[in-house]
Design a protein around this motif. Structure first.
Motif, PDB file in Angstrom:
ATOM      1  N   LYS A   1       0.808  -1.222   0.000  1.00  0.00           N
ATOM      2  CA  LYS A   1       0.000   0.000   0.000  1.00  0.00           C
ATOM      3  C   LYS A   1       0.839   1.269   0.000  1.00  0.00           C
ATOM      4  O   LYS A   1       0.300   2.366   0.013  1.00  0.00           O
TER       5      LYS A   1
ATOM      6  N   LYS B   1      -2.708   5.388  -3.985  1.00  0.00           N
ATOM      7  CA  LYS B   1      -4.060   5.942  -3.944  1.00  0.00           C
ATOM      8  C   LYS B   1      -5.047   4.906  -3.430  1.00  0.00           C
ATOM      9  O   LYS B   1      -4.967   3.740  -3.763  1.00  0.00           O
TER      10      LYS B   1
ATOM     11  N   ASP C   1      -8.735   3.144  -3.092  1.00  0.00           N
ATOM     12  CA  ASP C   1      -9.729   2.831  -4.125  1.00  0.00           C
ATOM     13  C   ASP C   1     -10.723   3.984  -4.126  1.00  0.00           C
ATOM     14  O   ASP C   1     -11.669   4.001  -3.343  1.00  0.00           O
ATOM     15  N   GLY C   2     -10.491   4.959  -4.973  1.00  0.00           N
ATOM     16  CA  GLY C   2     -11.303   6.174  -4.973  1.00  0.00           C
ATOM     17  C   GLY C   2     -10.747   7.129  -3.940  1.00  0.00           C
ATOM     18  O   GLY C   2      -9.787   7.819  -4.182  1.00  0.00           O
TER      19      GLY C   2
END
Length: 192
Positions: free
Chosen positions: A45, A103, A105-106
């Motif tokens: 991540k 980023k 998810d959205g």
């Protein structure tokens, strides 16, 4: 006929469930994990960066030790004020490293919260990540950008931690050399 009653009962149960609500569904919890450095998957991540992308010689790593006890994540490396001779990229200063989340998810909605908390253990250096959401400031290469930018806490697309060799709070360790920040978790909190 019993098949029809079964379908009717299932339909009524689904409708009843859809129409009933719980207060917990409307009020978010007082804390929410954003990152929990408890597995190797957590490393996927994050993206590491340093002045080496621009001709500097600093380096950084992010690891989760296999020991199973002690700190979960370790952000470490070496800060250097030197440049690669003849580099095509010109920078004014070196000596910075950071870790930036990839980023979401959205985006992530932190609007119900007023604080971001980190459970960390430092090495005496000053690490940059402003904590009260109302005071979050944009940064670039380890320095606060002097810009009038307002953050929308309901549409957060990423987070970062950074360290630089120069600057920081009075009394903080400065200068080139090794750095190490142990990270257990990052949470959003509602304190008010």
């Amino acid at each position: 006929m019993s098949r029809f009653r079964g379908l009717l009962q299932a339909s009524l149960n689904a409708t009843k469930k859809a129409l009933t609500w719980n207060v917990e569904d409307l009020v978010p919890p007082t804390e929410r994990y954003i990152f929990n450095f408890n597995s190797k998957d957590e490393l996927k991540k994050w993206h590491l960066y340093s002045d080496s992308e621009y001709g500097g010689l600093s380096s950084a790593s992010l690891e989760i030790p296999d020991t199973g006890n002690g700190p979960n994540g370790i952000f470490s490396g070496n800060l250097s004020l030197d440049f690669i001779e003849g580099s095509k990229l010109k920078i004014n200063r070196s000596g910075f490293c950071g870790m930036r989340s990839k980023k979401f998810d959205g985006f992530i909605d932190l609007d119900p919260y007023d604080t971001v908390a980190l459970k960390v253990r430092g090495d005496g250096r000053c690490y940059i990540s402003t904590i009260p959401l109302a005071r979050y400031l944009p940064t670039w290469r380890g320095n606060v950008i002097d810009a009038e930018m307002e953050m929308n806490p309901s549409r957060v697309v990423g987070m970062s931690l950074s360290v630089n060799a120069e600057g920081g709070l009075p009394g903080a360790r400065v200068g080139p050399g090794d750095f190490k920040l142990e990270i257990d978790w990052i949470k959003a909190l509602r304190t008010q």
